[in-house]
Design an enzyme around this catalytic site. Structure first.
Site, short mmCIF file in Angstrom:
data_model
loop_
_atom_site.label_atom_id
_atom_site.label_comp_id
_atom_site.label_asym_id
_atom_site.label_seq_id
_atom_site.Cartn_x
_atom_site.Cartn_y
_atom_site.Cartn_z
N GLY A 145 0.56 -1.44 -0.28
CA GLY A 145 -0.07 0.06 0.21
C GLY A 145 0.77 1.09 0.46
O GLY A 145 0.22 2.51 -0.10
N ASP A 201 0.78 3.18 5.01
CA ASP A 201 -0.22 4.58 3.64
C ASP A 201 -1.36 4.73 4.84
O ASP A 201 -1.76 5.65 5.06
CB ASP A 201 -0.85 3.39 3.21
CG ASP A 201 -1.18 2.42 3.01
OD1 ASP A 201 -0.57 1.60 3.91
OD2 ASP A 201 -1.83 1.87 2.03
N ASP A 256 -4.75 0.93 10.86
CA ASP A 256 -6.04 0.88 10.78
C ASP A 256 -6.36 0.52 12.40
O ASP A 256 -6.72 1.35 12.99
CB ASP A 256 -6.76 0.00 9.85
CG ASP A 256 -7.82 -0.09 9.47
OD1 ASP A 256 -8.85 0.06 10.43
OD2 ASP A 256 -8.88 -0.84 8.89
N ASP A 268 -5.74 -0.45 -2.10
CA ASP A 268 -6.51 -1.52 -3.46
C ASP A 268 -7.87 -1.69 -2.31
O ASP A 268 -8.59 -1.63 -0.94
CB ASP A 268 -5.62 -2.95 -3.22
CG ASP A 268 -5.42 -3.59 -2.32
OD1 ASP A 268 -5.27 -2.85 -0.93
OD2 ASP A 268 -6.45 -4.80 -1.91
N ARG A 294 -5.04 1.09 -7.26
CA ARG A 294 -4.22 1.83 -6.58
C ARG A 294 -3.62 2.70 -7.50
O ARG A 294 -2.74 3.43 -6.90
CB ARG A 294 -3.16 0.41 -6.01
CG ARG A 294 -3.34 -0.27 -5.41
CD ARG A 294 -2.35 -1.29 -5.25
NE ARG A 294 -2.39 -2.11 -4.27
CZ ARG A 294 -2.18 -3.30 -3.59
NH1 ARG A 294 -2.00 -1.80 -1.80
NH2 ARG A 294 -2.32 -3.92 -2.81
C1 PRP Z 1 -3.24 -2.65 4.66
C2 PRP Z 1 -2.05 -1.37 5.09
C3 PRP Z 1 -1.91 -1.06 6.41
C4 PRP Z 1 -2.44 -2.13 7.12
C5 PRP Z 1 -2.76 -1.58 7.93
O1 PRP Z 1 -2.50 -3.46 4.42
O2 PRP Z 1 -1.26 -0.72 3.58
O3 PRP Z 1 -0.49 -1.93 6.15
O4 PRP Z 1 -3.54 -2.91 6.15
O5 PRP Z 1 -4.26 -2.15 8.73
P1 PRP Z 1 -3.99 -2.35 10.33
O6 PRP Z 1 -3.53 -1.30 10.56
O7 PRP Z 1 -5.15 -3.17 10.31
O8 PRP Z 1 -3.29 -3.60 10.95
P2 PRP Z 1 -2.95 -4.74 3.32
O9 PRP Z 1 -3.14 -5.77 4.33
O10 PRP Z 1 -4.23 -4.57 2.71
O11 PRP Z 1 -2.42 -5.16 2.65
P3 PRP Z 1 -1.05 -3.92 1.32
O12 PRP Z 1 -0.97 -2.83 2.01
O13 PRP Z 1 -0.15 -4.87 0.27
O14 PRP Z 1 -2.68 -3.86 0.29
#
Ligand code: PRP
Length: 191
Positions: free
Chosen positions: A59, A115, A118, A174, A180
């Site tokens: 991300g 990025d 959450d 994404d 993206r």
């Molecule tokens: C997303 C984002 C963070 C993570 C945050 O990655 O890029 O790394 O989730 O979420 P959290 O605070 O609940 O742990 P994702 O797993 O979607 O993978 P990606 O970056 O490859 O899209």
């Protein structure tokens, strides 16, 4: 794909979210302005140092590229690849390490570039992974923070935007691995 910064975008037929609409959440211009401010703050705070910027794939790849190009200090880059979402719009609750860093970060200033924060699960995993290697310092920057849901027992050092608890897409983030490349940040439109 739809134009890169229109105010409303429909998800493509190839997507499992086909037909659903996205509405603009943060414009490309506002993102670029804020990324420059973050880069200026980091350049100021790390003047005379040579941090390793560690991008969290996938991300953060666009944010990372824009952020490092706006820095005016020496730095190195590396990447770590993690996954917590899989194909869903809610976290799986488990962080998987898909690619570890390559650099030796012992005795180095590390800046982790995310990025979005959450639930905060990924960030906790990252802090543990970085700390075990004995760096001089570990700093966290995230473009986005869902402040109302993030369960963190330590503060983020640099945050671009606090956002509400909605699933967001674009500027590297994404929907089922798609969209993206959108220049702005979008949220799923509520009916
Ligand atoms: C997303 C984002 C963070 C993570 C945050 O990655 O890029 O790394 O989730 O979420 P959290 O605070 O609940 O742990 P994702 O797993 O979607 O993978 P990606 O970056 O490859 O899209």
């Amino acid at each position: 794909m739809a134009a890169l910064s229109t105010s409303e975008v429909e998800l493509p037929a190839s997507s499992r979210f086909a037909g659903q609409k996205l509405e603009i959440s943060i414009t490309e211009d506002d993102i670029h302005r804020r990324v420059k401010e973050l880069a200026d703050a980091i350049s100021h705070d790390f003047r005379g140092k040579q941090p390793i910027m560690i991008g969290v794939l996938n991300g953060s790849f666009i944010f990372m590229a824009d952020l490092v190009r706006a820095l005016d200090i020496d730095f190195e880059v590396d990447f770590i690849k993690l996954s917590s979402y899989g194909k869903d719009t809610a976290t799986s609750g488990t962080v998987r390490l898909l690619k570890d860093i390559s650099a030796d970060i012992t005795g180095r200033d590390v800046i982790v570039v995310e990025d979005i924060v959450d639930t905060g699960l990924t960030l906790k995993f990252l802090r543990a992974r970085m700390t075990e290697a004995g760096p001089t310092s570990v700093t966290f920057v995230s473009l986005l923070l869902k402040e109302e849901v993030a369960n963190l027992d330590f503060p983020l050092d640099y945050v671009g935007f606090n956002i509400p608890n909605r699933f967001v897409v674009g500027y590297g983030l994404d929907a089922d691995q798609k969209m993206r490349g959108l220049g702005s940040l979008y949220a799923f439109k509520e009916n």
